[in-house]
Design a protein around this motif. Structure first.
Motif, mmCIF file in Angstrom:
data_model
loop_
_atom_site.group_PDB
_atom_site.id
_atom_site.type_symbol
_atom_site.label_atom_id
_atom_site.label_comp_id
_atom_site.label_asym_id
_atom_site.label_seq_id
_atom_site.Cartn_x
_atom_site.Cartn_y
_atom_site.Cartn_z
ATOM 1 N N THR A 175 0.987 -1.244 -0.260
ATOM 2 C CA THR A 175 0.025 -0.048 -0.056
ATOM 3 C C THR A 175 0.801 1.657 -0.044
ATOM 4 O OG1 THR A 175 -2.057 0.686 0.782
ATOM 5 C CG2 THR A 175 -0.482 0.328 2.008
ATOM 6 N N LEU A 176 1.933 1.133 0.205
ATOM 7 C CA LEU A 176 2.765 2.120 0.122
ATOM 8 C C LEU A 176 3.857 2.888 -0.906
ATOM 9 C CD1 LEU A 176 5.352 1.990 3.670
ATOM 10 C CD2 LEU A 176 3.904 4.225 2.697
ATOM 11 N N VAL A 177 3.967 1.511 -1.870
ATOM 12 C CA VAL A 177 4.296 1.935 -2.673
ATOM 13 C C VAL A 177 3.104 2.228 -4.111
ATOM 14 C CG1 VAL A 177 4.770 0.404 -4.780
ATOM 15 C CG2 VAL A 177 5.745 -0.446 -2.600
ATOM 16 N N LEU A 218 10.140 21.397 -4.453
ATOM 17 C CA LEU A 218 10.610 22.215 -2.906
ATOM 18 C C LEU A 218 12.283 21.351 -3.216
ATOM 19 C CD1 LEU A 218 7.174 22.084 -1.203
ATOM 20 C CD2 LEU A 218 8.271 23.851 -1.815
ATOM 21 N N GLY A 219 12.840 20.755 -4.067
ATOM 22 C CA GLY A 219 14.123 20.329 -3.225
ATOM 23 C C GLY A 219 14.349 18.847 -2.934
ATOM 24 N N VAL A 220 12.957 17.788 -2.560
ATOM 25 C CA VAL A 220 13.095 16.898 -2.085
ATOM 26 C C VAL A 220 13.137 15.836 -3.318
ATOM 27 C CG1 VAL A 220 12.148 14.745 -1.300
ATOM 28 C CG2 VAL A 220 11.342 16.531 -0.623
ATOM 29 N N ASP A 221 14.364 15.152 -3.265
ATOM 30 C CA ASP A 221 15.052 14.072 -4.655
ATOM 31 C C ASP A 221 13.873 13.168 -4.805
ATOM 32 O OD1 ASP A 221 15.920 11.946 -6.364
ATOM 33 O OD2 ASP A 221 18.418 12.385 -4.990
ATOM 34 N N ILE A 222 13.109 13.205 -5.441
ATOM 35 C CA ILE A 222 11.915 12.080 -5.615
ATOM 36 C C ILE A 222 12.018 11.137 -6.368
ATOM 37 C CG2 ILE A 222 11.540 12.386 -8.307
ATOM 38 C CD1 ILE A 222 8.809 12.142 -5.561
ATOM 39 N N LYS A 223 13.462 11.027 -6.454
ATOM 40 C CA LYS A 223 13.839 9.109 -7.492
ATOM 41 C C LYS A 223 14.473 8.289 -6.556
ATOM 42 C CE LYS A 223 15.366 10.840 -12.229
ATOM 43 N NZ LYS A 223 16.360 10.436 -13.206
ATOM 44 N N THR A 224 14.942 9.108 -5.548
ATOM 45 C CA THR A 224 15.436 8.386 -3.839
ATOM 46 C C THR A 224 14.742 8.283 -2.927
ATOM 47 O OG1 THR A 224 17.799 9.447 -4.346
ATOM 48 C CG2 THR A 224 17.735 8.701 -2.228
ATOM 49 N N LEU A 225 14.014 8.937 -2.896
ATOM 50 C CA LEU A 225 13.008 8.805 -2.285
ATOM 51 C C LEU A 225 11.611 7.987 -2.357
ATOM 52 C CD1 LEU A 225 10.463 9.639 0.265
ATOM 53 C CD2 LEU A 225 9.166 11.352 -1.216
ATOM 54 N N TYR A 226 11.457 7.568 -3.688
ATOM 55 C CA TYR A 226 10.548 5.877 -4.807
ATOM 56 C C TYR A 226 11.171 4.977 -3.669
ATOM 57 C CZ TYR A 226 7.191 9.122 -6.309
ATOM 58 O OH TYR A 226 6.327 9.822 -7.520
ATOM 59 N N THR A 227 13.143 5.002 -4.533
ATOM 60 C CA THR A 227 14.144 3.673 -4.030
ATOM 61 C C THR A 227 13.302 3.465 -2.593
ATOM 62 O OG1 THR A 227 15.154 4.823 -5.883
ATOM 63 C CG2 THR A 227 16.585 2.849 -4.417
ATOM 64 N N LEU A 228 13.383 4.595 -1.620
ATOM 65 C CA LEU A 228 13.053 3.872 -0.404
ATOM 66 C C LEU A 228 12.570 3.199 -0.009
ATOM 67 C CD1 LEU A 228 15.088 6.940 1.453
ATOM 68 C CD2 LEU A 228 16.171 5.233 1.110
ATOM 69 N N VAL A 229 10.895 3.508 -0.434
ATOM 70 C CA VAL A 229 10.426 3.353 -0.333
ATOM 71 C C VAL A 229 10.012 2.165 -0.514
ATOM 72 C CG1 VAL A 229 7.611 3.800 -1.073
ATOM 73 C CG2 VAL A 229 8.810 5.669 -0.023
ATOM 74 N N PHE A 230 10.678 1.886 -2.052
ATOM 75 C CA PHE A 230 10.312 0.751 -2.485
ATOM 76 C C PHE A 230 11.123 -0.631 -2.033
ATOM 77 C CE2 PHE A 230 10.788 -2.746 -5.750
ATOM 78 C CZ PHE A 230 9.309 -2.579 -6.682
ATOM 79 N N ALA A 231 12.780 -0.218 -1.481
ATOM 80 C CA ALA A 231 13.520 -1.118 -0.654
ATOM 81 C C ALA A 231 12.660 -1.801 0.892
ATOM 82 C CB ALA A 231 14.433 0.176 -0.583
ATOM 83 N N LEU A 232 12.364 0.064 1.490
ATOM 84 C CA LEU A 232 10.844 -0.678 2.758
ATOM 85 C C LEU A 232 10.140 -1.545 2.481
ATOM 86 C CD1 LEU A 232 10.738 -0.341 5.360
ATOM 87 C CD2 LEU A 232 9.292 2.003 4.883
ATOM 88 N N GLY A 233 9.267 -1.311 1.697
ATOM 89 C CA GLY A 233 8.232 -2.178 0.971
ATOM 90 C C GLY A 233 8.886 -3.995 0.683
ATOM 91 N N ALA A 234 9.507 -4.089 -0.449
ATOM 92 C CA ALA A 234 10.439 -4.972 0.081
ATOM 93 C C ALA A 234 11.269 -5.827 0.811
ATOM 94 C CB ALA A 234 11.805 -4.898 -1.380
ATOM 95 N N ALA A 235 11.746 -5.198 2.024
ATOM 96 C CA ALA A 235 12.188 -5.843 3.105
ATOM 97 C C ALA A 235 10.886 -6.327 3.573
ATOM 98 C CB ALA A 235 12.926 -4.812 3.745
#
Length: 305
Positions: free
Chosen positions: A28-30, A184-201
């Motif tokens: 659901t996060l992804v 606003l300066g947030v690295d959206i690609k890095t955020l997506y990678t972290l969220v996807f990795a969290l979901g996979a973990a």
């Protein structure tokens, strides 16, 4: 039918629900943050279980195997996101479904090439073997109770992460307006990678934990993935609270239905018919519950309109 049996099956339903929550929370996060339909989520569940079984068999240490399995699922998630998923964000849902379905086939065939068709088996760690003596003369598995406790701790950790940290603030903002947080300066690609990795973990944690209760085999993630989708539809897409409530509802209803539906029908018909009809009805209960909830709450119990 005794009181102890009812309580034991409710606890089994809660254990199933906590495992489904670990799957559904990442899913659901992804979907909520990235708008991605990820059919390959069950493959991370399978990967965590296989890595845990392999490391445990090699070292004899279940806890080391569990840790390595979760980390491996997260790393695999990062690699998949960088190589495949990142190219799907601007594509339609049909493209996402086809690409992630292809990933299921790749993971399944790759696992089959490495491990073969024979299942692997995990033993419950020594300190969690045996049963707990609960009030009213009820005895329940220590390991299953530990899974319930682990699910509660993960739910609390996710709540604190989403509501009390800077990363959680970015995740919540990404659910509402990803273009604005990028501006606003947030690295959206890095955020997506972290969220996807969290979901996979989280999926890997579910697979690693459940591997000691059932065999670890190729394709074990797909049936759980279907139930996880039911959970997030019931709870509301993008809602961690909804994933928790939906998972517990699905776990308890599915478990009680499979046990007590045949026992109820046996009072009205021959035992053989009661077993076959009861099994068929009980397998439909969670979908009937989903349809009933959506009839009154089209966005799910906690879904945003």
């Amino acid at each position: 039918m005794t009181f102890a049996l009812v309580v034991e099956q409710i606890l089994n339903g809660l254990q199933l629900g906590t495992m489904l929550f670990l799957m559904a929370s990442g899913l659901t996060l992804v979907f909520g943050v990235m708008g991605l339909i990820n059919l390959a989520h069950g493959s991370f569940y399978m990967a965590g279980a296989f890595v845990t079984a392999t490391v445990t068999a090699t070292t004899g240490n279940f806890w080391l195997g569990l840790l390595v399995g979760v980390l491996a699922a997260g790393v695999i998630g990062i690699v998949v996101e960088l190589l495949v998923i990142r190219r799907l964000y601007d594509r339609g849902h049909l493209d996402q479904v086809l690409a992630t379905f292809a990933l299921i086939l790749i993971f399944s065939e790759g696992t089959y090439m490495i491990y073969g068709s024979s299942p692997l088996f995990l033993s419950v760690p020594q300190e969690l073997r045996g049963s707990l003596n609960l009030p009213f003369g009820i005895s329940y598995s220590r390991y299953r109770m530990a899974i319930i406790g682990m699910g509660i701790l993960v739910a609390i950790g996710l709540y604190l992460l989403i509501s009390r940290t800077r990363l959680g603030m970015q995740i919540r903002a990404g659910e509402n307006d990803r273009e604005m947080i990028g501006a606003l300066g947030v690295d959206i690609k890095t955020l997506y990678t972290l969220v996807f990795a969290l979901g996979a973990a989280l999926a890997g944690l579910a697979g690693s934990a459940i591997g000691a209760l059932q065999s670890v085999r190729v394709g074990m993630g797909e049936p759980v993935l279907i139930m996880a989708f039911v959970v997030i539809v019931i709870g509301g897409i993008g809602s961690i609270k909804g994933a928790l409530v939906g998972a517990l509802l699905v776990g308890v209803v599915d478990t009680l239905g499979r046990i007590f539906m045949p026992l109820t029908l046996v009072t009205f018909m021959p035992p053989s018919q009661a077993m076959s009809i009861g099994s068929a009805i009980s397998s439909m209960l969670i979908y009937i519950m989903m349809a009933a909830i959506l009839a009154f709450r089209p966005h799910g119990l906690f879904g945003a309109k």
